[in-house]
Write a protein that holds these residues in place. Structure first.
Motif, PDB file in Angstrom:
ATOM      1  N   VAL A  65       0.875  -1.250  -0.167  1.00 22.64           N
ATOM      2  CA  VAL A  65       0.075   0.272   0.168  1.00 22.64           C
ATOM      3  C   VAL A  65       1.085   1.146   0.076  1.00 22.64           C
ATOM      4  O   VAL A  65       1.701   1.375   1.059  1.00 22.64           O
ATOM      5  N   LEU A  66       0.229   2.181  -0.769  1.00 18.31           N
ATOM      6  CA  LEU A  66       1.554   3.425  -1.360  1.00 18.31           C
ATOM      7  C   LEU A  66       0.835   4.474  -0.904  1.00 18.31           C
ATOM      8  O   LEU A  66       0.005   4.364  -1.114  1.00 18.31           O
ATOM      9  N   SER A  67       1.142   5.180   0.356  1.00 19.73           N
ATOM     10  CA  SER A  67       0.021   6.297   1.222  1.00 19.73           C
ATOM     11  C   SER A  67       0.467   7.605   1.304  1.00 19.73           C
ATOM     12  O   SER A  67       1.594   7.241   1.976  1.00 19.73           O
ATOM     13  N   SER A  68       0.823   8.710   1.226  1.00 20.11           N
ATOM     14  CA  SER A  68       0.984   9.641   1.580  1.00 20.11           C
ATOM     15  C   SER A  68       0.040  10.134   3.031  1.00 20.11           C
ATOM     16  O   SER A  68       0.447  10.631   4.323  1.00 20.11           O
ATOM     17  N   GLU A  69      -0.739   9.716   3.266  1.00 17.22           N
ATOM     18  CA  GLU A  69      -1.674   9.705   4.713  1.00 17.22           C
ATOM     19  C   GLU A  69      -0.721   8.520   5.897  1.00 17.22           C
ATOM     20  O   GLU A  69      -1.648   7.363   5.608  1.00 17.22           O
ATOM     21  N   ALA A  70      -0.692   9.021   6.753  1.00 19.10           N
ATOM     22  CA  ALA A  70       0.332   8.472   7.530  1.00 19.10           C
ATOM     23  C   ALA A  70      -0.443   7.635   8.458  1.00 19.10           C
ATOM     24  O   ALA A  70      -0.509   6.021   8.495  1.00 19.10           O
ATOM     25  N   HIS A  71      -1.708   7.542   8.804  1.00 23.11           N
ATOM     26  CA  HIS A  71      -2.879   6.721  10.188  1.00 23.11           C
ATOM     27  C   HIS A  71      -3.411   6.020   8.747  1.00 23.11           C
ATOM     28  O   HIS A  71      -3.988   5.008   9.349  1.00 23.11           O
ATOM     29  N   GLU A  72      -3.687   6.430   7.338  1.00 21.67           N
ATOM     30  CA  GLU A  72      -4.026   4.796   6.583  1.00 21.67           C
ATOM     31  C   GLU A  72      -3.136   3.773   6.889  1.00 21.67           C
ATOM     32  O   GLU A  72      -3.328   2.686   6.368  1.00 21.67           O
ATOM     33  N   ILE A  73      -1.705   4.543   6.248  1.00 19.40           N
ATOM     34  CA  ILE A  73      -0.786   3.078   6.897  1.00 19.40           C
ATOM     35  C   ILE A  73      -0.881   2.188   7.899  1.00 19.40           C
ATOM     36  O   ILE A  73      -0.377   1.218   8.402  1.00 19.40           O
ATOM     37  N   ILE A  74      -1.264   3.379   8.798  1.00 16.56           N
ATOM     38  CA  ILE A  74      -0.650   2.384  10.177  1.00 16.56           C
ATOM     39  C   ILE A  74      -2.710   2.057  10.469  1.00 16.56           C
ATOM     40  O   ILE A  74      -2.304   0.667  10.987  1.00 16.56           O
ATOM     41  N   ARG A  75      -2.906   2.226   9.863  1.00 15.78           N
ATOM     42  CA  ARG A  75      -4.637   1.825   9.743  1.00 15.78           C
ATOM     43  C   ARG A  75      -4.727  -0.563   9.611  1.00 15.78           C
ATOM     44  O   ARG A  75      -4.733  -0.968   9.842  1.00 15.78           O
ATOM     45  N   VAL A  76      -4.076   0.106   8.115  1.00 19.02           N
ATOM     46  CA  VAL A  76      -4.022  -0.995   7.781  1.00 19.02           C
ATOM     47  C   VAL A  76      -2.080  -2.014   7.427  1.00 19.02           C
ATOM     48  O   VAL A  76      -2.476  -3.202   7.417  1.00 19.02           O
ATOM     49  N   CYS A  77      -1.575  -1.532   7.207  1.00 20.35           N
ATOM     50  CA  CYS A  77      -0.192  -2.522   6.928  1.00 20.35           C
ATOM     51  C   CYS A  77       0.122  -2.994   8.078  1.00 20.35           C
ATOM     52  O   CYS A  77       0.130  -2.248   9.337  1.00 20.35           O
ATOM     53  N   ASP A  78       0.872  -4.037   8.039  1.00 17.57           N
ATOM     54  CA  ASP A  78       1.868  -4.546   9.421  1.00 17.57           C
ATOM     55  C   ASP A  78       2.990  -4.168   8.882  1.00 17.57           C
ATOM     56  O   ASP A  78       3.545  -4.021  10.587  1.00 17.57           O
ATOM     57  N   ARG A  79       3.775  -3.567   8.310  1.00 16.39           N
ATOM     58  CA  ARG A  79       4.998  -2.973   8.535  1.00 16.39           C
ATOM     59  C   ARG A  79       5.250  -1.732   8.161  1.00 16.39           C
ATOM     60  O   ARG A  79       3.956  -1.774   6.078  1.00 16.39           O
ATOM     61  N   ALA A  80       5.903  -0.597   7.712  1.00 20.07           N
ATOM     62  CA  ALA A  80       5.948   0.609   6.300  1.00 20.07           C
ATOM     63  C   ALA A  80       7.243   0.693   6.644  1.00 20.07           C
ATOM     64  O   ALA A  80       8.514   0.421   7.620  1.00 20.07           O
ATOM     65  N   LEU A  81       7.548   1.042   5.240  1.00 21.18           N
ATOM     66  CA  LEU A  81       9.179   1.606   4.701  1.00 21.18           C
ATOM     67  C   LEU A  81       8.510   2.868   3.822  1.00 21.18           C
ATOM     68  O   LEU A  81       8.003   3.528   3.804  1.00 21.18           O
ATOM     69  N   VAL A  82       9.504   3.887   5.007  1.00 23.91           N
ATOM     70  CA  VAL A  82       9.344   5.269   4.985  1.00 23.91           C
ATOM     71  C   VAL A  82      10.555   5.698   4.010  1.00 23.91           C
ATOM     72  O   VAL A  82      11.523   4.934   4.536  1.00 23.91           O
ATOM     73  N   MET A  83       9.713   6.178   3.010  1.00 23.76           N
ATOM     74  CA  MET A  83      11.120   6.757   1.953  1.00 23.76           C
ATOM     75  C   MET A  83      11.021   8.045   1.822  1.00 23.76           C
ATOM     76  O   MET A  83      10.808   9.044   2.066  1.00 23.76           O
ATOM     77  N   TYR A  84      12.721   8.582   1.927  1.00 31.09           N
ATOM     78  CA  TYR A  84      12.795  10.058   1.528  1.00 31.09           C
ATOM     79  C   TYR A  84      13.659  10.383   0.505  1.00 31.09           C
ATOM     80  O   TYR A  84      15.030   9.434   0.914  1.00 31.09           O
TER      81      TYR A  84
END
Lengths: 504, 353
Positions: free
Chosen positions: A444-463
Motif C-alpha cells: 500500500v503506497l500512501s501519503s496518509e500516515a494514518h492509513e498506513i498505520i491502519r492497514v499495514c503490518d509494517r511501513a517503509l518510509v522513503m525520503y
C-alpha cells in the motif's frame, strides 16, 4: 444560502439546505460522495441554478445566471483540477482573462509582474512571479490559484478537495496560506474527505448527507470520530486493523534497485499474505519505484526476484503475466478510460488472458466482474453504463475489480483511497485485509500516515529516493513516520530497535 | 432494435432519445435522407419499374465501386484516428504499393516475376502476397518510427507521404507497364453482368474490421490507447504494439486498395493517384462520428460517412453543380456532421453531484 432545493430530473440532490459563511472564517463542507456538496457549491459558483431558495451576499439577494455573475460577487471556486496554464509564467496566469495592457494595447508585463509580486508579499509568500507554472509543485499551484482569486478581490473562496494530491509538507504550506487569507477577512469553504485536516484548519463545519443538511457547529466541539459518524450516519472505525497472522513464502525481493534520479539502492522483501506500507512526502520516489517494478518505466539496475527467481520485467504486459497488479494513483489520469463502459474498464486487464484467439470472452468477464461486484459492494446501474456515471469511490472499486480479475500474487495499491468517501474507504480497507488472508502479498503506497498505520503490518518510509527506515508494530506512529519522511532519524531510545529492523 | 412498439407509443421521444444517445443515429438519418434525395433526383421517368430499378441499381453500383478503394482506406484510417493518431501517407503508400505490383507483374521486359519464370496463377498469388506484405511493411515502418522514435504521427506520416511518392515517381519514370489481362479480373470480374468485385472486397473488409473493433482484444485496446494512453499502459496494454499494428494494418489496407485500383484501370498515374486521399479518408471517418482526439470511433460510422460523401458527390453531379464548387460541399458536410454530433451528445452529460 437559504432553503436551497435542487433536483436533477426526479433525483432530489438538495433538500432545503441553508448555509452561511462569514468573512475570516474557514468552514468545512463535509459529506460522502453524492451527498450534494458539489451541487451546492456549483449553485454558489453560478454553474448550476437552484430550483428554489435564495442566495444572499452582504445583505443583498443575488441571482446568478453564470459563473461570471458569481465571480463578480467575489466568489471564487477553486476546482480540484486547477485552471492554470502550465506553459505560462505565474504572473500571466494571475491575470488570465483580465490582462493589464499598456496604452498601445500590448500586454503590460511589468505592471502585471509588479502587481503579482505585491500580492505575494501581502500573502507572505516567497515566489518569483516569472516562474513558469509547470516548474511549481502541486501546493504552489494551489497557492497561485488562491492568489489569483485574491487578485480578483474574492471574498469567498471555495476549495474543492485542495489537498488530495498534496504531501503533508505541501498541505502545511496551503494551510499557512489559508490562515493568512483568514487574516484578510476572506471566508473559505473547505471541502475535504480528510477529517484530520478539517480539525486542524477549520472553524466551523457543515455536514450534508443525501442532500440534507445533517448537522453543523463549531469544530472545537467535535472529534474526527463525530464528524465521520455524521457523514456516514453510523459509527466509523478508526482503530488499527492489524492482526497476527502467518506469512507465506517470499513473493518479491528487491536488492539494490536503482533508477536515478527517482530511487536508489532499494532493498526489501514481501511475503505472501503480508501488507506492507510505503509512505513519504512528495518526491520520495515510491510511485516511481513501484511503477518501475511493474514494468511501466523501463528497466532499473539491481536485482528483482519473484518467488525466488531473478526476473527482468520489460513491460506492464509482462508484469501482469507474472502475477503483479498495480492500481495507480490519480485514478482519472492513470486508471479510468472514459470512452469505455463499466464492464470494459473492469475487464481490460483480463482481455488477453481470457481471450480465445484474440476474441474477447465477454461472458466470462461478466461472470468474474459480477462476483467482485458483490464483494466490493459496487453501486452501479447497468454493466454497459459509462464509467463516468459512477462516483469516485465506485470507480476506484471498479479499478480494483479489474485487478482482482487477474488473480495477482502481488497487489500494489498506490493511494487506493484517493478521492474516496469514508464509507468506500472502509470497504477498501476490508478488501485489502481479506486479500491478505487469501495469501496475496500487498503493498500500500500512501501519503496518509494514518492509513498506513491502519492497514499495514509494517511501513517503509522513503525520503528522496531511499528507504529512510522501517517501522512495525507499536513503533508505527504518525510521529515516527513523519520523522523519517522528513529525512530525520528515529528517536534515540528507539535507535537500537530500528537498526535491528533495517538489518533483517 | 425493437423499435416498432416504442415507435407507436411515442415516436418523437424515441427519436430524441436515439438522437442523443446513439452516436450513429444522426449519421444514419443523414445517409437515409441523402439516399431519398438521390432517388428523387434520379426521377421516375421510366417505361417500367424494371428499367427504373435497373438504372437505380446501376447508379448505386457505380457509386459504391468508385468509392471502394477509398472506403477501404477510410476503415483503416478510423483505427488510426481511434488511437489518437493520423496517417497522411495513405495516398503515397497507394502509389508505392501500386508501383510494386506493376514491377512484379509486368508482362514486358522488366517484370521481376516474369524474369524468374513465374507466370499465370502462381505469379498472381505471389504478387498479391508480396504487395500486401510490402504495404504492411511500409505501414509498420511508419509505426516503428512513431513508437520507437517517439515522433508525432503527423510528422512521421507527412515525411513518409513525401518520401514514398517521390521515390516511386523517380523509379517509375518512363516505365510503361502492361499487366496480364487476367490480373485485371481481380477488380473487373463480373458477377451477373455487374462489376461488383471492389464492392464485395469493401463489404467483406468492413465486416471483418467491424468485428475486430467490437469483439477482439486488439479492437478494444485501440480504444483504450486512444482514450487514455497512460491508463491503457498501466492496465497491461502494450501501447507501442497496438499502435504499430494499427499503422501496419493501415498499410495493408492501402495495398489492397492499390491492387483494386491497378487491376481496375490497368495502370496508375504515379504523380496524381491517391492525392488528397488521406483527407477524404479522414473526412469519412469524422462524418461517421470518429473523434480526432482518439478513443471514439465507429467502423460502421465510417462506412456511412463514406456513403454520405459519395452520394453527395453523385447528387452534385446529377444537379450539375460546377466541379470547382463540389469540394466546398464536402467541406460543409464534414463540419456540419461534427456540429450535429456535438449537439446530439450534449444531452449525454449528466450532472455530477
Amino acid at each position: 444560502m437559504n432553503h436551497i432545493n435542487k433536483a436533477f430530473g426526479r433525483n432530489e440532490v438538495l433538500r432545503d439546505v441553508s448555509f452561511s459563511i462569514k468573512g475570516g472564517e474557514i468552514c468545512a463542507l463535509l459529506g460522502e460522495n453524492g451527498a450534494g456538496k458539489s451541487t451546492l457549491m456549483n449553485i454558489l459558483g453560478g454553474v448550476l441554478k437552484q430550483d428554489s431558495g435564495s442566495i444572499v451576499i452582504n445583505y443583498h439577494e443575488v441571482n446568478f445566471q453564470s459563473p461570471a455573475d458569481s465571480q463578480k460577487q467575489g466568489i471564487a471556486f477553486i476546482h480540484q483540477e486547477l485552471n492554470l496554464i502550465n506553459d505560462l509564467p505565474i504572473y500571466e496566469n494571475m491575470f488570465l482573462g483580465r490582462e493589464l495592457k499598456t496604452k498601445s494595447g500590448a500586454l503590460d508585463l511589468e505592471k502585471m509582474q509588479k502587481e503579482t509580486a505585491r500580492m505575494f508579499q501581502k500573502m507572505k509568500l516567497e515566489l518569483n512571479p516569472t516562474t513558469m507554472v509547470h516548474d511549481l509543485d502541486a501546493s504552489y499551484k494551489q497557492i497561485v490559484e488562491i492568489c489569483k482569486a485574491m487578485m480578483a478581490n474574492a471574498s469567498i473562496i471555495i476549495m474543492d478537495e485542495p489537498t488530495t494530491s498534496l504531501t503533508e509538507q505541501e498541505i502545511e504550506r496551503v494551510f499557512t496560506m489559508m490562515r493568512t487569507m483568514k487574516e484578510h477577512e476572506v471566508g473559505i469553504i473547505f471541502i475535504s474527505h480528510k477529517l484530520n485536516e478539517v480539525m486542524e484548519i477549520c472553524d466551523r463545519f457543515v455536514v450534508l448527507r443525501d442532500g440534507n443538511l445533517v448537522t453543523d457547529g463549531n469544530i472545537s466541539d467535535v472529534s474526527t470520530h463525530d464528524l465521520a459518524r455524521y457523514m456516514v450516519g453510523y459509527d466509523v472505525r478508526t482503530e488499527s486493523l492489524r492482526r497476527e497472522k502467518k506469512l507465506g513464502e517470499e513473493v518479491l525481493r528487491v536488492e539494490g534497485l536503482t533508477s536515478e534520479p527517482f530511487f536508489k539502492d532499494i532493498d526489501f522483501s514481501i511475503h505472501a499474505g503480508e501488507i506492507v506500507g510505503f509512505t513519504g512526502l512528495l518526491g520520495d520516489g515510491r510511485s516511481e519505484l513501484f511503477q518501475t517494478i511493474f514494468g511501466a518505466e523501463g528497466i532499473p539496475e539491481g536485482k528483482l526476484c519473484l518467488n525466488g527467481d531473478k526476473v527482468t520485467i520489460r513491460s506492464t504486459t509482462q508484469a501482469i503475466e507474472k502475477g503483479i497488479a498495480y492500481l495507480p494513483r490519480n485514478r482519472k489520469e492513470n486508471a479510468i478510460i472514459k470512452d469505455m463502459n463499466i464492464i470494459e474498464n473492469a475487464s481490460i486487464v483480463t482481455w488477453p488472458i481470457f481471450a480465445n484467439r484474440g476474441i474477447i470472452y465477454a461472458e466470462k468477464h461478466k461472470e468474474v466482474f459480477e462476483s467482485h461486484r458483490r464483494t466490493l459492494r459496487i453501486k452501479m446501474g447497468e454493466l454497459t453504463d459509462s464509467i463516468n456515471s459512477l462516483s469516485g469511490g465506485n470507480q476506484q472499486k471498479v479499478v480494483l475489480a479489474k485487478w482482482l480479475a487477474a488473480n495477482p500474487q502481488l497487489l500494489i495499491l498506490d493511494n487506493p483511497t484517493q478521492g474516496v468517501d469514508v464509507g468506500a474507504k472502509e470497504d477498501i480497507y476490508d478488501i485489502i485485509l481479506k486479500l491478505a488472508d487469501e495469501k496475496i502479498a500487498i503493498v500500500v503506497l500512501s501519503s496518509e500516515a494514518h492509513e498506513i498505520i491502519r492497514v499495514c503490518d509494517r511501513a517503509l518510509v522513503m525520503y528522496h529516493g531511499v528507504i529512510q527506515g522501517e517501522l512495525s508494530g507499536q513503533d508505527m506512529t504518525e510521529h515516527q513516520i513523519m520523522t523519517l519522511a522528513t529525512g530525520g532519524k528515529l528517536l534515540e531510545e528507539e535507535e537500537g530497535h530500528f537498526n535491528e529492523h533495517i538489518e533483517c | 432494435m425493437s423499435t416498432s412498439n416504442v415507435e407507436k407509443l411515442n415516436f418523437f421521444r424515441w427519436f430524441k432519445h436515439k438522437w442523443s444517445n446513439e452516436p450513429l443515429f444522426s449519421t444514419a438519418i443523414a445517409l437515409i435522407i441523402m439516399i431519398i434525395l438521390q432517388t428523387l433526383v434520379l426521377g421516375f421517368d421510366y417505361d417500367s419499374f424494371g428499367s427504373w430499378f435497373q438504372s437505380w441499381t446501376n447508379n448505386w453500383i457505380n457509386i459504391l465501386r468508385n468509392n471502394a478503394s477509398i472506403g477501404i482506406i477510410a476503415l483503416g484510417m478510423t483505427f488510426v484516428i481511434m488511437t489518437g493518431g493520423i496517417d497522411l501517407a495513405v495516398g503515397s503508400t497507394l502509389v508505392a504499393t501500386g508501383a510494386f505490383s506493376m514491377i512484379l507483374l509486368d508482362t514486358g521486359t522488366k517484370g521481376i516475376l516474369g524474369m524468374l519464370g513465374m507466370t499465370g496463377m502462381p505469379a498472381f498469388i505471389a504478387t498479391i502476397v508480396l504487395v500486401l506484405l510490402f504495404g504492411y511493411l511500409l505501414g509498420a515502418l511508419i509505426g516503428v518510427t512513431i513508437t520507437k522514435g517517439n515522433v508525432p504521427p503527423f510528422i512521421v506520416t507527412l515525411g513518409a507521404m513525401l518520401i514514398f511518392r517521390s521515390v516511386t515517381q523517380h523509379f517509375m519514370q518512363g516505365y510503361n507497364t502492361t499487366l496480364p489481362s487476367e490480373f485485371l479480373q481481380i477488380a473487373s470480374f463480373n458477377i451477373g453482368n455487374y462489376m461488383i468485385m471492389p464492392i464485395i472486397y469493401w463489404a467483406v473488409i468492413a465486416y471483418i474490421l467491424y468485428f475486430v473493433s467490437k469483439r477482439t482484444t486488439f479492437g478494444r485496446q485501440i480504444i483504450a490507447v486512444g482514450s487514455n494512453e497512460r491508463a491503457a499502459k498501466l492496465s497491461g496494454v502494450n501501447v507501442d504494439k497496438i499502435k504499430l499494428r494499427v499503422y501496419a494494418l493501415m498499410g495493408l489496407l492501402v495495398s489492397i486498395a492499390a491492387i483494386i485500383q491497378v487491376s481496375r484501370v490497368g495502370s496508375m498515374d504515379f504523380s496524381n493517384a491517391g492525392r488528397g486521399m488521406e483527407m477524404d479518408a479522414i473526412a469519412a471517418a469524422v462524418v461517421g462520428g470518429t473523434s480526432m482526439s482518439g478513443g471514439r470511433g465507429f467502423i460502421l460510422g465510417t462506412v456511412y460517412g463514406m456513403l454520405i460523401i459519395a452520394v453527395m458527390n453523385n447528387l452534385l453531379n446529377l444537379f450539375g453543380v460546377p466541379p470547382f464548387l463540389r469540394e466546398a460541399f464536402k467541406g460543409f458536410i464534414v463540419i456540419g456532421a461534427v456540429l450535429l454530433q456535438r449537439k446530439g451528445n450534449k444531452g449525454n452529460l449528466s450532472p455530477s453531484s
